[in-house]
Design a protein around this motif. Structure first.
Motif, PDB file in Angstrom:
ATOM      1  N   PRO A  39       0.840  -1.194   0.000  1.00 25.76           N
ATOM      2  CA  PRO A  39       0.000   0.000   0.000  1.00 25.76           C
ATOM      3  C   PRO A  39       0.876   1.246   0.000  1.00 25.76           C
ATOM      4  O   PRO A  39       1.939   1.268   0.615  1.00 25.76           O
ATOM      5  CB  PRO A  39      -0.813  -0.130   1.282  1.00 25.76           C
ATOM      6  N   LEU A  42       0.324   7.258   1.136  1.00 23.30           N
ATOM      7  CA  LEU A  42      -0.896   8.015   1.408  1.00 23.30           C
ATOM      8  C   LEU A  42      -2.007   7.111   1.935  1.00 23.30           C
ATOM      9  O   LEU A  42      -2.784   7.527   2.799  1.00 23.30           O
ATOM     10  CB  LEU A  42      -1.357   8.762   0.159  1.00 23.30           C
ATOM     11  N   GLN A  43      -2.082   5.872   1.433  1.00 23.56           N
ATOM     12  CA  GLN A  43      -3.090   4.951   1.946  1.00 23.56           C
ATOM     13  C   GLN A  43      -2.814   4.608   3.413  1.00 23.56           C
ATOM     14  O   GLN A  43      -3.728   4.562   4.235  1.00 23.56           O
ATOM     15  CB  GLN A  43      -3.152   3.661   1.116  1.00 23.56           C
ATOM     16  N   ARG A  44      -1.548   4.346   3.732  1.00 23.02           N
ATOM     17  CA  ARG A  44      -1.201   4.053   5.129  1.00 23.02           C
ATOM     18  C   ARG A  44      -1.460   5.263   6.008  1.00 23.02           C
ATOM     19  O   ARG A  44      -1.967   5.131   7.124  1.00 23.02           O
ATOM     20  CB  ARG A  44       0.263   3.629   5.224  1.00 23.02           C
ATOM     21  N   ALA A  46      -3.656   7.641   5.465  1.00 28.15           N
ATOM     22  CA  ALA A  46      -5.103   7.801   5.603  1.00 28.15           C
ATOM     23  C   ALA A  46      -5.648   6.807   6.621  1.00 28.15           C
ATOM     24  O   ALA A  46      -6.504   7.154   7.451  1.00 28.15           O
ATOM     25  CB  ALA A  46      -5.789   7.623   4.254  1.00 28.15           C
ATOM     26  N   GLN A  47      -5.160   5.568   6.594  1.00 25.17           N
ATOM     27  CA  GLN A  47      -5.618   4.560   7.549  1.00 25.17           C
ATOM     28  C   GLN A  47      -5.235   4.949   8.971  1.00 25.17           C
ATOM     29  O   GLN A  47      -6.044   4.863   9.897  1.00 25.17           O
ATOM     30  CB  GLN A  47      -5.041   3.180   7.201  1.00 25.17           C
ATOM     31  N   ARG A  50      -7.425   7.747  10.181  1.00 23.09           N
ATOM     32  CA  ARG A  50      -8.747   7.263  10.596  1.00 23.09           C
ATOM     33  C   ARG A  50      -8.682   6.612  11.976  1.00 23.09           C
ATOM     34  O   ARG A  50      -9.567   6.809  12.813  1.00 23.09           O
ATOM     35  CB  ARG A  50      -9.303   6.284   9.567  1.00 23.09           C
TER      36      ARG A  50
END
Length: 107
Positions: A39, A42-44, A46-47, A50
């Protein structure tokens, strides 16, 4: 103020995720399946954002309850007397000004 706190949280989160980006994800891929694309950063991010947001919201409820109870018990009784004092002062000053102006204006 809220945006400044959010920006600081994101910077700290990015610093915490820095070592994660240098590590390889999990164990090596098996020979039967092609290597999965890790991943993106940016995905990490974003996670993690959250997850942090969920934790803050979970803690925010009891903290707000405590602040509201503290306000009702300690601050509100004191501020009501100051509000009453300020209201009385304003009324008496307004009365004095009107009387003074009335004395200077001939009818």
């Amino acid at each position: 103020m809220h945006r400044r706190d959010l920006a600081l949280a994101l910077v700290l989160l990015m610093q915490a995720c820095g070592p994660l980006s240098a590590q390889s994800p999990g164990s090596g891929p098996s020979e039967a399946e092609p290597p999965a694309a890790p991943p993106g950063f940016l995905q990490r991010l974003a996670q993690k954002t959250r997850e942090v947001n969920a934790k803050v919201q979970d803690l925010g409820g009891p903290v707000m309850d405590f602040i509201e109870a503290y306000y009702e018990d300690h601050i509100q009784p004191v501020t009501e007397s100051y509000v009453q004092w300020a209201s009385n002062l304003r009324s008496s000053m307004l009365d004095k000004i009107q009387i003074t102006i009335g004395d200077y204006l001939p009818l």
